[in-house]
Write a protein that holds these residues in place. Structure first.
Motif, PDB file in Angstrom:
ATOM      1  N   MET A  89      18.633 104.125  70.147  1.00  0.00           N
ATOM      2  CA  MET A  89      19.015 102.660  69.484  1.00  0.00           C
ATOM      3  C   MET A  89      18.353 102.454  68.309  1.00  0.00           C
ATOM      4  O   MET A  89      17.467 103.039  67.839  1.00  0.00           O
TER       5      MET A  89
ATOM      6  N   ARG B 292      25.490 103.061  64.594  1.00  0.00           N
ATOM      7  CA  ARG B 292      24.845 104.349  64.406  1.00  0.00           C
ATOM      8  C   ARG B 292      25.554 105.528  64.833  1.00  0.00           C
ATOM      9  O   ARG B 292      25.929 106.553  64.300  1.00  0.00           O
TER      10      ARG B 292
ATOM     11  N   GLY C 115      23.741  99.660  67.726  1.00  0.00           N
ATOM     12  CA  GLY C 115      23.707 101.102  68.411  1.00  0.00           C
ATOM     13  C   GLY C 115      25.087 101.670  68.118  1.00  0.00           C
ATOM     14  O   GLY C 115      25.252 102.778  67.888  1.00  0.00           O
TER      15      GLY C 115
ATOM     16  N   GLY D 150      24.719 107.577  73.257  1.00  0.00           N
ATOM     17  CA  GLY D 150      23.320 107.272  73.492  1.00  0.00           C
ATOM     18  C   GLY D 150      22.296 108.167  74.306  1.00  0.00           C
ATOM     19  O   GLY D 150      22.810 108.866  75.234  1.00  0.00           O
TER      20      GLY D 150
END
Length: 557
Positions: free
Chosen positions: A374, A140, A137, A341
């Motif tokens: 995620m 990303r 995550g 996130g």
């Protein structure tokens, strides 16, 4: 061709202004939905018809005739078709499209890059507390943040990359006690092992190095261990420096660099949190209830008021966020983008409310947020959920080692940030057209192979005659090259680096089609040089676009 497009737009603006004062500012071209309909499209006639109380098709005919009478349209446009209720479909002459080849070859790596606009932008991303290795995550987020920074740099912004973390919170305390327990010989599963402790094998590595009195150095800190198993604060500082160093290694493997690391704890030690709370109190935007201090965040669109200071005297987590963003504003960053996130969605309204309530001149909507989901990792058809090193998740370094930095970056950027993504490890290592990063890189390598077989000076191609580039495949490729600058500006505006991946895949597909349709190294020197110039320009745009994403453009595959 970009210059030609602007000249044509200026001509359209002139005619619109003559029809309706002020309408010239709305002059714009669209791409026809069907390529065969033309190269540029305009809906101006339909937009102006109602306020002018005219039939849109008749207005379209008037506008068409006026444009075709202009010298610039006579020079570069072969025809303008009037379609439907008033669409103007503009067809360019081949020589107009050919100019993009010269523009790309002349600009090189700066093609698509805009001049400085004098504005500063901060992008805060990754911002992982040093409690363990970076997971997928975080990968990303690193790919998104770095690509968005690069996109804004192409648009003339002065970009600052910042990493924000805490070295003194509850999680850091748990890290220290976990390390101390390992140093004393305890391990997960023992009766003395707390449920909240960190279980990964990296904790044992930290404990071993602490006992060995090693020195660890990260980009923003350095610490030498005392080796004393009872030195809990020293163990905390050592563990933070150790894991920050590990994060640095992860980021180096991913080719991501930061300009500055900002400590959450500094917001307390510098008095910024206390000063921010006082600003909100003085502004009359708080109240006391049930022993707690509340922010009137509903005054700014939040669904309910939020606790700032709990009854035990501690601050809730959004308060230092407000203080941090006031600091960003005071440091001169008029635009700020946070990459986080989707679990941070609930903080957006309260942070923005706090910034507005503080009354320090920050505009509504500050900062901007890009939220991402995620990532699931699949290998051998099965989901991978744990890492030997981390114990409970797949690390970024695992993914890079299984595939490559380029594959991880391209794959993680190939979808909208807020959509679920499954990273297929097996696909990422395949060398075929199903692998999107390979497909794009292969197009670049294929062109490099052609240029190497030719053996000439690529720089000389900028002066090549381009009349031979009149076939449909060549013109389609040139039109796509001309869309690159707008792709960058649109992707920056929308925080959408995935649009660049889509563009590069389309450009690679067009090149492969062109290569299959026309032989490049033909005997006719003028035809050969024209085609070499076109493919060299294509290679340059592929290189530039991949660079924005942080992906390499190999000369061989």
């Amino acid at each position: 061709m970009l210059k030609i497009k602007q000249e044509l737009l200026d001509g359209l603006a002139t005619e619109l202004e003559s029809l309706s004062p002020g309408a010239g500012a709305r002059a714009a071209f669209e791409s026809p939905k069907v390529a065969a309909h033309g190269d540029f499209a305009s809906t101006a006639a339909m937009q102006l018809a109602k306020p002018l109380k005219l039939n849109p098709r008749q207005l379209g005919e008037t506008l068409r005739a006026a444009l075709l009478a202009q010298p610039v349209y006579q020079r570069w446009v072969s025809d303008i078709d009037l379609a439907g209720p008033g669409f103007l479909n503009i067809r360019l002459k081949p020589e107009a499209k050919q100019q993009i080849v010269r523009e790309v070859l002349a600009a090189g790596e700066t093609f698509g890059v805009q001049p400085s606009n004098g504005q500063k932008l901060m992008v805060e991303f990754v911002s992982a507390n040093p409690t363990g290795p970076l997971h997928v995550g975080h990968g990303r987020q690193a790919a998104l943040g770095d690509a968005i920074c690069s996109l804004y740099q192409t648009q003339g912004w002065q970009v600052h990359r910042e990493f924000y973390y805490n070295d003194a919170g509850v999680q850091i305390g748990t890290l220290a006690t976990s390390t101390q327990l390992r140093a004393k010989g305890f391990k997960p599963g023992d009766a003395q092992w707390p449920e909240a402790a960190y279980n990964g094998e990296y904790i044992q590595d930290i404990a071993n190095d602490f006992l060995a009195k090693k020195t660890v150095k990260a980009d923003d800190r350095e610490f030498t261990a005392s080796g004393d198993v009872n030195d809990l604060d020293g163990m905390r500082q050592f563990a933070v420096a150790y894991l920050r160093h590990e994060q640095d290694l992860d980021l180096q493997a991913f080719a991501v660099k930061f300009d500055h690391y900002y400590l959450e704890s500094s917001l307390y030690t510098s008095g910024r949190v206390a000063a921010t709370v006082q600003k909100l109190i003085d502004a009359g935007k708080t109240y006391e209830q049930d022993g707690a201090l509340w922010l009137k965040s509903t005054d700014y669109g939040d669904d309910k008021d939020r606790v700032m200071r709990k009854s035990d005297g501690s601050f809730t987590y959004f308060v230092p966020d407000v203080a941090y963003h006031i600091a960003k504003w005071e440091r001169g960053f008029s635009k700020v983008i946070n990459i986080q996130g989707t679990d941070h969605h609930g903080t957006i309204a309260r942070v923005r409310a706090g910034l507005q309530a503080a009354g320090v001149g920050i505009p509504p909507g500050y900062p901007d947020y890009v939220l991402h989901t995620m990532v699931r990792v699949v290998r051998g058809g099965e989901e991978v959920k744990i890492s030997k090193r981390a114990g409970s998740y797949v690390t970024l370094r695992d993914l890079i080692e299984w595939t490559s930095k380029d594959a991880v970056r391209f794959f993680l950027l190939s979808r909208k940030p807020d959509t679920e993504y499954t990273f297929d490890v097996d696909l990422a290592v395949q060398k075929n057209n199903d692998n999107p990063v390979y497909y794009v890189q292969y197009a670049h390598a294929r062109i490099c192979s052609v240029l190497a077989s030719w053996g000439g000076d690529v720089a000389s191609l900028k002066d090549a005659g381009l009349d031979a580039l009149d076939s449909a495949p060549a013109q389609a490729l040139m039109l796509l090259l001309a869309k690159y600058p707008a792709t960058l500006s649109d992707a920056a505006r929308d925080f959408a680096p995935h649009d660049v991946t889509f563009y590069l895949r389309e450009l690679a597909a067009n090149y492969h089609s062109y290569y299959d349709a026309e032989r490049i190294l033909v005997d006719d020197e003028s035809v050969k040089n024209a085609r070499l110039a076109l493919v060299a320009a294509t290679a340059q745009v592929l290189h530039n676009g991949l660079a924005v994403l942080g992906v390499g453009a190999p000369q061989k595959m």
